[in-house]
Design a protein around this motif. Structure first.
Motif, PDB file in Angstrom:
ATOM      1  N   GLN A   1      -4.589  -1.517  -5.754  1.00 45.17           N
ATOM      2  CA  GLN A   1      -5.302  -1.119  -4.554  1.00 45.17           C
ATOM      3  C   GLN A   1      -5.634   0.351  -4.595  1.00 45.17           C
ATOM      4  O   GLN A   1      -4.792   1.172  -4.918  1.00 45.17           O
ATOM      5  CB  GLN A   1      -4.463  -1.415  -3.308  1.00 45.17           C
TER       6      GLN A   1
ATOM      7  N   ASP B   1      -8.877   0.108  -0.498  1.00 41.29           N
ATOM      8  CA  ASP B   1      -7.581   0.409   0.095  1.00 41.29           C
ATOM      9  C   ASP B   1      -7.380  -0.344   1.403  1.00 41.29           C
ATOM     10  O   ASP B   1      -7.404   0.228   2.465  1.00 41.29           O
ATOM     11  CB  ASP B   1      -7.499   1.922   0.333  1.00 41.29           C
TER      12      ASP B   1
ATOM     13  N   LYS C   1       0.827  -1.196   0.000  1.00 45.66           N
ATOM     14  CA  LYS C   1       0.000   0.000   0.000  1.00 45.66           C
ATOM     15  C   LYS C   1       0.872   1.260   0.000  1.00 45.66           C
ATOM     16  O   LYS C   1       0.652   2.183  -0.786  1.00 45.66           O
ATOM     17  CB  LYS C   1      -0.879  -0.054   1.248  1.00 45.66           C
TER      18      LYS C   1
END
Lengths: 323, 323
Positions: free
Chosen positions: B93, B64, A76
């Motif tokens: 993502q 996310d 992420k």
DNA sequence: GCTCCTTGGTAACACGTGTTAGTAATACGT
DNA sequence: ACGTATTACTAACACGTGTTACCAAGGAGC
């Protein structure tokens, strides 16, 4: 689109790409930007990639398993860092059907970060296509490993922790899921090496599909004199703790257990489980800088953290036999 | 490359693409394939995409948060199915920095499956680029939801299970991590709706960062008369069970708990935790067929499974007050 | 006035492919 | 022998961009 703005296509290209050596008057420049905005114009990614030889994609090649825990967080963050540099990160989970060779027939990314091992054929193919390869946790023949983290180090740290408490017979417990072999085997091997260095007795067992059989496995370990267990992760550690308790053994008095991941399950367990935590925050920056060479990315963070893995001592470990 | 095989470029294109109406002699055909093999030739994905207007990429737009559990398995299967159809699946993502508009400036995929909500602007942009949009668990303005699964149904099922046992006051417990809000809120809302339909008292609480405070939250619930708890997932359920036990309450006698995900932690917990399991095996096929329209993919599996979520009764649920 | 240099901009090529239109050679029917 | 159809293949265009080479205008220096 440029034609609608009363200017040549070349000029548009110069304006939109901020070409350094180009001489464009401010009025023309504004006119182009204005026209682009009103028309909602964006350059074709394929044409751009065709011309320049590579696209804005950073392909993240992952092992064939569901992403979770610290690595999920790293992905992420990496994605966010790359986005700031104008790069788009895609993930691709390793797959029995298509290897990197297949994937590279769908796109020509700016870079590929290998989190799983690559075959020489794959590496050669990527090299031939001019794709920037970065080995991060994955092994690429002929490339240096850029990760500050080797899975084997995790196993080594677990064994070191137990050895530091005085344990002399330790075991590694692997998960049932063979999808995880790519992670679990290096950890076990690192543990084995470290145990040999320290002169500890070492063995390993693998959990089976049947949850009940864990009890038998743990019973076997304790009766053979094992006092310390390294588990593949906190989940496995939890099941080992549960099995020991079912057997009437007490943790950590009769058996010390070390997990990996610093997950909620280990924190909530009774006793709470000593674990190995990952500090990957800086790694995301480093990786991004490594991938976005030549891009306008803030410079690579000065110093590599000395340790990206860290032991978190909790209640599940103690000297053997309540020394 | 073709020139090296003593044949025209057009012929190469015909051979490699198995063009239906083309007339190619077997000898020429073999010569081309031979040359391609020895040269290691593969067509440029960008040039192909530039000419045809779309690439072989299926972009998987994810919310996310770290992927784990059943959804991770679904992604893996979907990727394999698409690979069989000659499509390459990438995941992306969701990110604060780049939305779909940004992503589509890096590539023009054959399709995008939205597992998170899209803004009208994003949908319009994709439509303009000719990208095939599929709403699966994500909401796209103007598109039908193709998923057989709504998160709200999960919450509804949890409440129904408790209601079936006779509980009249139920609560929903949300995780601390606000990254999960996209999942947790619809589940809670579905539970709330179902509770209203069945005439049950309903409330919800959110765990805090501090693990210890869970005890206080659970204490508050039980003293207010709540006898049944729906947890966001098995992990939350586990922490609720632990808190109840710390308070001297017994599960399920004093409090019934229903989790989600059918994960290992719920199976190993004492008592084992009743949970909601996902049956996404067929969904992967359906989705692949939906995405690979016009490709040589085995026909879409005939019937949709009636239920993609299923209740797994375990020991953590019972009629209230040991009826 | 002539040359030279800078500013502002454009024409034209190249990237590697898919596709349409067209050509040469052979086979076929009468 | 002649027209037509089929087979086997190729020349040439288009996709949308980055980039090099070139051109026109205007001022500076002499």
């Amino acid at each position: 689109m440029a034609e609608a703005a009363g200017v040549s296509r070349t000029t548009v290209s110069f304006v939109l790409n901020d070409r350094p050596g180009a001489a464009i008057s401010e009025t023309t420049r504004q006119r182009v930007l204005q026209a682009a905005a009103t028309l909602g114009y964006v350059p074709s990614p394929e044409a751009r990639a065709l011309k320049t030889g590579r696209s804005d994609i950073v392909l993240c090649l992952l092992p064939d398993w569901p992403i979770t825990g610290p690595l999920g967080v790293l992905l992420k963050k990496l994605s966010a860092h790359l986005a700031e540099a104008g790069l788009t990160m895609f993930s691709h989970q390793r797959n029995a059907v298509d290897d990197l060779t297949q994937v590279l027939q769908s796109t020509t990314p700016a870079a590929v970060v290998a989190m799983c091992d690559l075959t020489p054929a794959e590496a050669a193919f990527a090299q031939q296509r001019g794709v920037h390869l970065v080995a991060w946790m994955g092994v690429i023949p002929g490339y240096p490993d850029e990760a500050g983290l080797r899975q084997s180090d995790v196993g080594r740290l677990q064994v070191s922790a137990l050895a530091g408490l005085g344990h002399e017979r330790v075991a590694y417990v692997l998960p049932h899921d063979t999808d995880l072999a790519w992670f679990s085997d290096p950890r076990r091997d690192g543990a084995s090496e470290r145990a040999a260095e320290l002169g500890l007795a070492f063995e390993h067992v693998r959990l089976t599909d049947d949850v009940g059989s864990t009890t038998g496995l743990v019973d076997g370990l304790t009766t053979s004199g094992t006092t310390g267990v390294c588990a593949y992760n906190d989940e496995v550690a939890f099941s080992v703790v549960k099995a020991a308790q079912r057997l009437g053994r007490e943790v950590p008095r009769d058996l010390s257990v070390v997990g990996v991941d610093d997950s909620v399950i280990g924190r909530l367990s009774e006793p709470s489980i000593t674990t190995v935590s990952f500090e990957l925050a800086h790694e995301a920056e480093n990786l991004a800088a490594l991938l976005a060479v030549g891009r306008n990315l803030p410079a690579r963070s000065s110093a590599r953290p000395a340790e990206v893995i860290r032991l978190v001592p909790r209640a599940s470990t103690a000297p053997p036999g309540r020394a």
